[in-house]
Structures are given as C-alpha cells and as structure tokens.
Enzyme design. Sequence first.
Site, PDB file in Angstrom:
ATOM      1  N   GLY A   1     -36.419  -6.375  -8.643  1.00 30.35           N
ATOM      2  CA  GLY A   1     -35.487  -5.246  -8.667  1.00 30.35           C
ATOM      3  C   GLY A   1     -36.233  -3.930  -8.750  1.00 30.35           C
ATOM      4  O   GLY A   1     -37.352  -3.862  -9.267  1.00 30.35           O
TER       5      GLY A   1
ATOM      6  N   SER B   1     -34.100   3.412 -10.812  1.00 24.90           N
ATOM      7  CA  SER B   1     -34.403   4.838 -10.657  1.00 24.90           C
ATOM      8  C   SER B   1     -35.738   5.214 -11.278  1.00 24.90           C
ATOM      9  O   SER B   1     -36.396   6.149 -10.837  1.00 24.90           O
ATOM     10  CB  SER B   1     -33.287   5.673 -11.293  1.00 24.90           C
TER      11      SER B   1
ATOM     12  N   GLY C   1     -38.260   2.721 -12.431  1.00 21.58           N
ATOM     13  CA  GLY C   1     -39.285   1.696 -12.490  1.00 21.58           C
ATOM     14  C   GLY C   1     -38.937   0.474 -11.687  1.00 21.58           C
ATOM     15  O   GLY C   1     -37.820   0.319 -11.187  1.00 21.58           O
TER      16      GLY C   1
ATOM     17  N   VAL D   1     -38.954  -3.875 -11.559  1.00 20.77           N
ATOM     18  CA  VAL D   1     -38.836  -5.025 -12.448  1.00 20.77           C
ATOM     19  C   VAL D   1     -39.530  -6.223 -11.809  1.00 20.77           C
ATOM     20  O   VAL D   1     -39.271  -6.551 -10.649  1.00 20.77           O
ATOM     21  CB  VAL D   1     -37.359  -5.359 -12.730  1.00 20.77           C
TER      22      VAL D   1
ATOM     23  N   LYS E   1     -40.078  -4.640 -16.920  1.00 21.20           N
ATOM     24  CA  LYS E   1     -39.713  -3.385 -16.269  1.00 21.20           C
ATOM     25  C   LYS E   1     -40.825  -2.377 -16.527  1.00 21.20           C
ATOM     26  O   LYS E   1     -40.995  -1.892 -17.642  1.00 21.20           O
ATOM     27  CB  LYS E   1     -38.375  -2.866 -16.818  1.00 21.20           C
TER      28      LYS E   1
ATOM     29  N   ASP F   1     -24.134   3.442 -17.475  1.00 22.51           N
ATOM     30  CA  ASP F   1     -24.535   3.024 -16.126  1.00 22.51           C
ATOM     31  C   ASP F   1     -24.104   1.589 -15.843  1.00 22.51           C
ATOM     32  O   ASP F   1     -24.875   0.786 -15.317  1.00 22.51           O
ATOM     33  CB  ASP F   1     -26.048   3.169 -15.957  1.00 22.51           C
TER      34      ASP F   1
END
Length: 973
Positions: free
Chosen positions: A658, A661, A663, A665, A679, A778
């Site tokens: 993944g 915004s 970093g 993962v 992450k 979020d």
Amino acid sequence: MTVSGNETDHAALIALKAALVGGSGGTDGLALSSWNDSHHFCTWVGVTCEGGQQRVTILDLADYNTGGFISPFIGNLSFLRVINLPGNGLQVFIPKEIGLLSRLEVFNLSNNALQGGFPLHLTNCTRLLTISCFSNKLEGKIPDQLGSMPNLQILYLEIKTSQELGLGKNRLQGSIPHDLGKMKSLTILSLQGNSLSGTIPSSLYNLTSLRILSLVDNQLSGTLAPSMGLHFPHLAIAYFGMNSFTGILPPTLSNISGLKVFDMVQDHFFGNVPEGLQRLQYLESLGPWPWEKQFRSLKRLNIDKNRFRGPLPYSIGNLSSKIEYLFLGSNMISRHIPVGIGKLVSLVAFGVEYNKLIGEVPSSIGNLVKLQQLTLGGNRLHGTIPSSLGNLKNLYRLGLEKNRLEESIPINLRHCSSLRELYLNGNKLNGMVSVELIHSLNQLILLYLSDNYFTGYFPATVGELMNLNVLDISNNKFSGEIPAELENSFEGKIPSSLGSLVAAEYVDLSGNNLSGGISSELQALRNLQFLNISFNRLEGPVPTEGIFSNLTEFYLQGNEKLCGGIPQLHLPRCWSTDKINKNEKRRSMSPVIIISMTVSTFFGFVFVSIFTWMVCKKVPKRNNTSAISLVGEGQYLRLSYKQLRDATDRFSAANIIGVGSFGSVYSGALRDNKSVAVKVMNLEKHGAVKSFKAECKALSNIRHRNLLPILSCCCSLDFKESDFLALVYELMPNGSLESWLHGSRILNLIQRLDIAIDAACALEYLHHDCEPQIVHCDLKPNNVLFDADMVAHVGDFGLAKILRVASFENLSQEQSMSSLGIKGTMGYVPPEYGMAGNVLIQGDTYSYGILLLEMITGRSHTDHIFRDNSSLHNLCKSEVMSSNMLHILDPHLLAELNNDSENSDGRNNEAMEVDKMLECAKAIIEVGIACSLESPNERMDIKEALKVLRKKKMTKFFKRRVAVRRQNVHRHR
C-alpha cells in the site's frame, strides 16, 4: 332553412371557439379566424360535416397551438366520430360531457397540458377505437371500466395510426387493471412512462391479438409468464425496460415468429437464454443476448443493466453483419472478449462495461472502423492498450477505466482525433503522457487519467484543449522507495497553459508531486466549478479571485508552503509580496514585536526539544541497536531499523502492499515468523512527521478488537545516518475493503453487514468509550483491513485528532490539537470541513455513511456518473424513496439474490429469501443515508447506527443463514 340539429352544432362550435381563443397562451385566435358567421361552419378550418343534415362528424385541429380549454358544449356535437386536438397547449380538465358522444371512435388529446384524472366518462363511448391522452398532466389510476369497452383496439403511447389509446407520459399510478384483459380486440397496449407499480396481471395474457406491448419506464416488478410466447403469437414489438422485472426469460419466446423488437434494458432478468431464438428471422433489436445463434436482420442488441452471466461466445463474429449496436454493460458476463468481435464491421457502438471480463483487449477491435463508442471499463482486463485502436478515427468515446491495463498509452491513439471522452483512470498505466497525443486530441471534453503510474511532466499542450470540461490526473505518484523502472514520479510545476482551458469545469491535479506556485491564470477560468490541487508540493501565494474566492469549490490541503489567499483559508501572510525587503521589515518592527518574536522562538524551540525528547528519546547512534518503542513499555516490541530492513527484504518494492499520503506500507516477517506490516514515513513529504506523531499518540492508549493492532513505533537512523520513522502493525492477510469492493474478490451480504458492524464498533469506541476522545478523520475503504477471519479493523490514524484529554501530564498540548489542515480524503470528507469547520465526531459519522453506501452499491464516490451536483448520497436517497432498490445494488449482490432464488426449495421460500435480503440491504443503505446528511446535527449517531445494524443481524433470517454458511465452511474443511 337550417334544421335545429344544425343550429345546435353551430352554437357548440361558437362556444368551443370562445373557450379556445379566450384561454391563455395559443395564437390569439389566428388559427380559428375562419370560424365566423360569414361562412357556413362546415367550411371552417378543422371542421368536417357529413350526411344530408350536414352535422359535424370530425373536429381536427392538430398542432394549431390554440391554447385555452375544451368547452363542455362539445358534448352537444352528438354526431362527432373524431376529436383530434393534439399539440394545442390545452389546459384545465377534460369535460365530463365528452361521455355524451355515443358515436365517438377516435379521441386524441395528446401533447397538451390537461390535468385531473383519466376521463372516466369516455367509457360510455362504447364505439371508441382510439383514445390518446399521452404527454399531459393526468393523475390517478387507470380505471377498471376500460375493460368494458369491447371495440377498443389499441392502447398505445404514441400516435402511430388512426386507432390508438395512449396513456403514457402522464402521472398515472397504481397497478395495471385486471379488467384490461377483457379487451380481446386490442392490438396495441402502451402504458409507457407512468408510475404504474405491481405485477403484470394474468388476465393481460388473454390479449392474444396484441402486436405492440409497451410497459417501459414504470415501477413494475415480478416475472414474465413462462408461457408468454404462446399467448402473444402476433407480437412484433415488446418493451419491458426500465422497470424492476426479474426472473428468467420466457422459454417460449421463440414461438413469437414475427418478433422484431424485444427490449428489457435496466431490468433484472437472469438465467439462461431460451433456445430456438435463431428462428426469429425478423428480429432487429434484442435483449437478451442470442449467445451462439445467427440472425439475419439483427441491428441492435441491448441487455444493459441486467444480471446475465456467462461468457461471450467465440462465434460472436457470426452474429450479424448488419448489427450496429451492442450494449451489454452492467451484467455479470465473464471470461475474454472474443477476437471474433472484429468481424462485426457495421458496429457503431460496443459497450460491455462493468462486467467480469478478463484477458486482454483484442487488437481486432481496430477493424471496427465505424465505431463511435467503445466502453470496456470496470472489468479485469489486463495487458496493454492495443495500438490498433488508433484506426478508430470516428471514435468519440473511449472507456477503459478501472481495469488492470499496463504500460504506456499507445501513440497511435493520436489518430482518434474525434475523441470527446477518454477514460483511462484506475489502471496501472505508466510512462509519460505524450505531448503529441494531447496535441492531436484537441476535441476532448472529458479527460480522466487518475489513479495510474504516469511519470514525467504533464504536457503543456493541454492548454490547446479549448473544449475541455473535466481534467483529472490525480494520484499519479510514488513515495518511499520507488521501483527503478518508475523512478521519475509526476513532478514539476502546474502548467500555466491550464489558464487557456476556458471551458474547463472540473480539474483535479491532487496527489502528485507538483511544485512551484499556483498560476494566477487559473482564476480567470470563469467556467471552473471544481479545482483540487491538494497533496502536492506547491508554495507561494494563493490567488483570491475566480474559483479561489469560494472556499467550497477548491481544495489545496497538504501544501504547507502556501500563503495568502482569502481570509477563510487561515494561511500565513505572504511576506514576499510586500513592497519592502526583509531589512526594511526588520527596521520597521517595534522593539515590542522583536522581543515577542524572540521569546516565542525561544519557547518554541524549547517545546519542540521537549516533544522530540518525549517522542524519540535516546535515538540510537548506531542503526544496529534497538530503537525505543514510542507507544509505551512492556507490551510493545522494540525494533531497530536493521530488524525492519531484514523483515521486509531491504524494503523491497515487491513487498509494498500500500501507498498512502505520507509513506509506503511493506509486508514482512520478523525472526519469530510473526507477520507484520511496516509503514515507513516519507520524511520528504510535508506533514509526514506530524502524521507519525499523531498516529503514535492516538494508538498508544487505545485497545479494541476492531482497531488495527500496533506493535511498535520506531524512531531510528538508517545505514546512511538519515532519520528513519516507521510504524509497525500486525499484518492483515485479507487486505483492505477497497480491494474487495473494487477488485476481483467478492463479499456476500452477510459479510458486508458484519463489516458495517465492525467499523461502527470501532467508531463507537473512539467517540464514546475512549479517553481521550478521538476522531479518526480519514475513514474510507482503504483504511478498513481484514484479518484471517475477515474481522474488520480500522487503521491509519495519521490524521486523527484528540478532542479532549483527562490529564495534561502525559500528553502535550499539541496532542489535543489537529495535526494537519483539512481532514480526510475527498468524497469521504464531510462538507463542513471544506468550510473551515471544527473537527467533530459527526465528521467520522459522515465518512461512515458514505462507506456504507459504497459497500452496498459497489459504486465509488469518484464514479463518472457523479457529476452535475449529483452524489452517491443523493443517488441512494432518490432510489430508496422511489422503491427502486435493485437499480443501485452492487451487481455481486444481485448475483447472490439470483443464486439464492435458484437454490431455494420452492417459490415461497424464494420470495422470502429475496425479500429478506433486499430488506437488509435497504436497512444498511438507510443507515448510510442518515449518517451522511449534510447537516452534522441531523446525522444519526454512531451508537444508533450500530443498534439498527445489530438488530438486523439478530433476525431469525440472518441467524439461520449464518448457521448454514458455517456448516458449509466446516463441511469443506
């Protein structure tokens, strides 16, 4: 000498003229200028007399736009056989005196503005052959008394012959009357465009003389009789589309040898296609799909928005050399697109979007040189975009969005100079966007390139696209360690040429690495309604005019070096724009200001030092020592940079699971084989450190089964002695909700309900049971992750805000404040945040509501249909209010309904299963709507939402289904 009957007709016409001319609108009597006593009334315009007594038999004033209303004295024209008054703007009601005209055969009042209910007194006119009242403002129900009109031959929406009854495009409600089945002479039945509901009455199948049957665009439901083809041997045209019909197609359909058109677009039919359809040699327009049969005359095939499944046949090229339109979108068609599609050289439009297609786009499509529309989006197509598509010089719409297409855009597409709409978003395309390509496609109106891996500068020739309304190039970026082949990420300045896009209405440049300033030319785009330049590296002054004057129309969060702008942005002042230089500023400062700034700077430095000591105390001087966990003692792992580097195979690109915004993962495994997700913060990203701090502190004191478990926060140095920050979580092996909703995997309704409950439990804990209270800020499908048992966990607290604290001894003041500007991801952010509103728990509730709607509909808020002020919330609200649930359900859920009905023990069980599942889906959507209301104070509280969903889960129906599914799981283990 004039007879008395003659005088009666004359007086009636004079009264009729007064009503028509004296009414509002119309042509002020010019059409009726001949209606005066200087000529005998049988010579007047539109008046026809017959017989020795010269009585009025025909009144024909079609499309004269007379205006006014119909006088009740029309009932005195007792010899009338034809009333033909369409297109006159007639108003008020149809007078009941019409029922006195016992000789009436044709009654046509279509295309007017008549009000009230259906003229019931017409049923007294037993000789009637035609009644046409379509396109008025009639209301109410279709009367049962129509069944008592034995001579009526046609009920038809549009005037096609001289014997018609049209009731379409009015506001007629209720069900189709059972007594219509008594009209044995009926050849045309059309009730199109009303609000009729219920099922088709069985008596309707008694109308064996029907040639045209149109029920399109109502709210009808139920199934078609399996024996339909035996009841309608003369049927030529049948329209059933835009209703909620379901079930299988009648297996006797092939018995209707003269069938030319069979339309069922946007219904919910499923199952196999009846055999023997090859016998329908006159068929010109068809749904469903005649899988492997050849038709001589077929020109149009439309099964859009149904539930048909199975592969496209390899023999598709043998279908018909005359076929021009193939619309197969929004079904469950699977496997590959056959190469034989290239043989259908007459095709003008080919759409098979939002199905389950795999494989590559066949290059043979390039043979279809007449093609104007090609839509293949929303499938699982992979490989490259064939360069042969450049042969399609007449193409005006190309949709390849939301597939898995790779490599670059073929330069041959530049030959498609007629393109108006280009959808390539949501793929894996990379490379540079060619300057020559953008230059050649100068007719573009919509350009979607978002969510890909494009590199390099975006061509400045975009300014030549004078007709461009929508430009979306968002989310073409990398962070962290970028794979070598994609090392050049989107970067550079916003092209000043964008200021030439005078027709632009929607521009999205977010989520790239654009730098430099915001061109002041953008504020001159007067048609611009939406501008998103957030999450880039922009700096300098924000313009204040044009779109930049309305806070709700542009987004620029995530660019921390911006300044100025309208006061509502609360951005710092742009000193560089002052007419004085820095030295002059210093000289102009008063001693008080200088002292204040010095003290503030000193205490700011002290505060940062203390916070850094608290967060990263004892940062190791060597990278092979253990970094101190930042989230507490004892229960957390103490991991170093080297341990995390080894666990992730040196932060290999192959281990990336993944990109966010701030970093990337990585998946990995520690020495004890414990699977972790790491992450790694991209410290070059503005706001990354703040996000790291916020997430560490938010997760340090909270524990819940539906929150993503954090194992460690690592603050260390890498092998180059550079700062290194990472968060370590327990790995969620089943990925994110985003990958399940919009990927290749499928969630059933029970799983979706469980996920909705899990996410609600997490929010309830954060909002009501957690101390201090936390707002996630979020919530979206990417941040809902699944463990091995498919239990949902809410993660990514990088934007979280701690609203209040019980004690300030362990938490600094910064922890009680928002770590970033505007919170969240576009589409899930509540409207009040865009107006500089305070962060509240109701903001999370809004995001949760949108999440629920996306789960049940399968539609993302970024779907191209959500333009012109439409939204996922508004779509669901309108469809639920109009009881059109099946129109918005995720096709996978529709398939589940189909499977359950096919596997049920009997018809009663089938109906019960389907109804209960629809009831559950509706309940989830209603909760989603209530949570995503515009006003924060009106939104459903998360506690109440959880209560409703749990109550639905505890019904006997779902308990039984869960038990059955568990038994099946154990049986197969």
